[in-house]
Design a protein around this motif. Structure first.
Motif, PDB file in Angstrom:
ATOM      1  N   ILE A  35      -3.746  -4.703  -4.715  1.00  0.00           N
ATOM      2  CA  ILE A  35      -4.059  -3.370  -4.198  1.00  0.00           C
ATOM      3  C   ILE A  35      -3.970  -2.420  -5.379  1.00  0.00           C
ATOM      4  CG2 ILE A  35      -3.426  -1.548  -2.576  1.00  0.00           C
ATOM      5  CD1 ILE A  35      -2.095  -3.691  -0.848  1.00  0.00           C
ATOM      6  N   THR A  55       0.833  -1.206   0.000  1.00  0.00           N
ATOM      7  CA  THR A  55       0.000   0.000   0.000  1.00  0.00           C
ATOM      8  C   THR A  55       0.866   1.254   0.000  1.00  0.00           C
ATOM      9  OG1 THR A  55      -1.776  -1.156   1.180  1.00  0.00           O
ATOM     10  CG2 THR A  55      -1.802   1.252   1.236  1.00  0.00           C
ATOM     11  N   PRO A  59      -6.807   3.581  -3.249  1.00  0.00           N
ATOM     12  CA  PRO A  59      -6.125   2.299  -3.023  1.00  0.00           C
ATOM     13  C   PRO A  59      -6.993   1.326  -2.241  1.00  0.00           C
ATOM     14  CG  PRO A  59      -4.564   4.075  -2.784  1.00  0.00           C
ATOM     15  CD  PRO A  59      -5.912   4.721  -2.991  1.00  0.00           C
TER      16      PRO A  59
END
Length: 267
Positions: free
Chosen positions: A246, A59, A230
């Motif tokens: 992601i 992330t 995201p």
């Protein structure tokens, strides 16, 4: 205007506006760990799910990818085939004095920054006068000062910090330092520049195209617009270990191309 006379002519106050277009793009990071890493490995001081750690790391990396793209010099383009996706225009390409090659989203004629808002000299010649001239050209274009943000490569940032160590007298520059007696600290960093044409908060950034690049941006006219922020999607574990995607769909919006400055200097 004589009293009692009716108005016979009107001005369209929206006539000096134009539509700025941008493109969205999809970016992703695809974390995974092996079955043994997730269920057997026990690293010292590193408890918990290895896949959860992989998701957190991916992330962060995806957000860094977005920052690098937003601060890039690439022009936008549409998806052309199954392997080449659409790309949003980077800030470096938005700050231009002529139309971009992606004609469907190019800056409309008459809405380019002034030539003085772009600096392309050498690093050695980039001094406070050049920075002031860029801000002056912007002020004369948009008729406003603004609280601006400068994103600087390391070599440009070093040069700006040297502004605080040079004093000019009689046409000669003398090296000086600032010493804070209360904390016994030598201070050379410049983090905020306040001048006649605006205030600029200066940030180091490692995601610019080069260490010789600086963008001065009016953040009121920039926006990261996401149709999908995201977001994590878990995929089936087929035996090799947990995995997922992601991804995000977003674009850089520039509401007024004339509000920004750019310096790309050479050595």
């Amino acid at each position: 205007m004589p009293d009692g006379q009716d108005a016979s002519a009107f001005e369209d106050t929206q006539a000096n506006r134009a539509l700025c277009r941008s493109r969205v793009m999809k970016q992703w990071r695809n974390p995974m760990v092996t079955d043994l890493a997730e269920n057997v490995t026990d690293q010292a001081g590193d408890g918990g799910s290895k896949f959860a750690q992989a998701k957190a790391k991916a992330t962060i990396e995806l957000k860094q990818d977005m920052e690098k793209t937003a601060l890039g010099s690439q022009d936008s383009n549409a998806q052309t085939n199954a392997t080449t996706g659409a790309v949003t225009r980077g800030l470096g390409s938005w700050i231009a004095t002529s139309a971009q090659s992606d004609t469907a989203t190019a800056i409309p004629t008459g809405f380019f920054p002034a030539a003085g808002q772009l600096e392309s000299g050498t690093l050695a010649a980039f001094e406070e006068d050049e920075l002031r001239a860029m801000l002056q050209a912007r002020y004369e274009t948009v008729k406003a000062k603004g609280d601006l943000k400068a994103f600087c490569g390391t070599r440009v940032k070093n040069k700006i910090s040297d502004f605080s160590r040079l004093d000019e007298k009689g046409g000669t520059s003398y090296s000086v330092r600032r010493f804070n007696g209360s904390t016994m600290t030598i201070e050379t960093s410049v983090e905020i520049y306040r001048g006649d044409y605006g205030s600029v908060e200066i940030f180091l950034d490692l995601f610019l195209p080069s260490s010789l690049t600086m963008y001065i941006a009016d953040m009121n006219h920039l926006e990261i617009r996401a149709t999908r922020s995201p977001n994590f999607k878990e995929l089936p574990d087929l035996g090799g270990g947990p995995r997922g995607i992601i991804d995000c769909v977003w674009g850089l919006v520039n509401k007024n191309p004339q509000s920004h400055c750019k310096a790309i200097v050479t050595v």
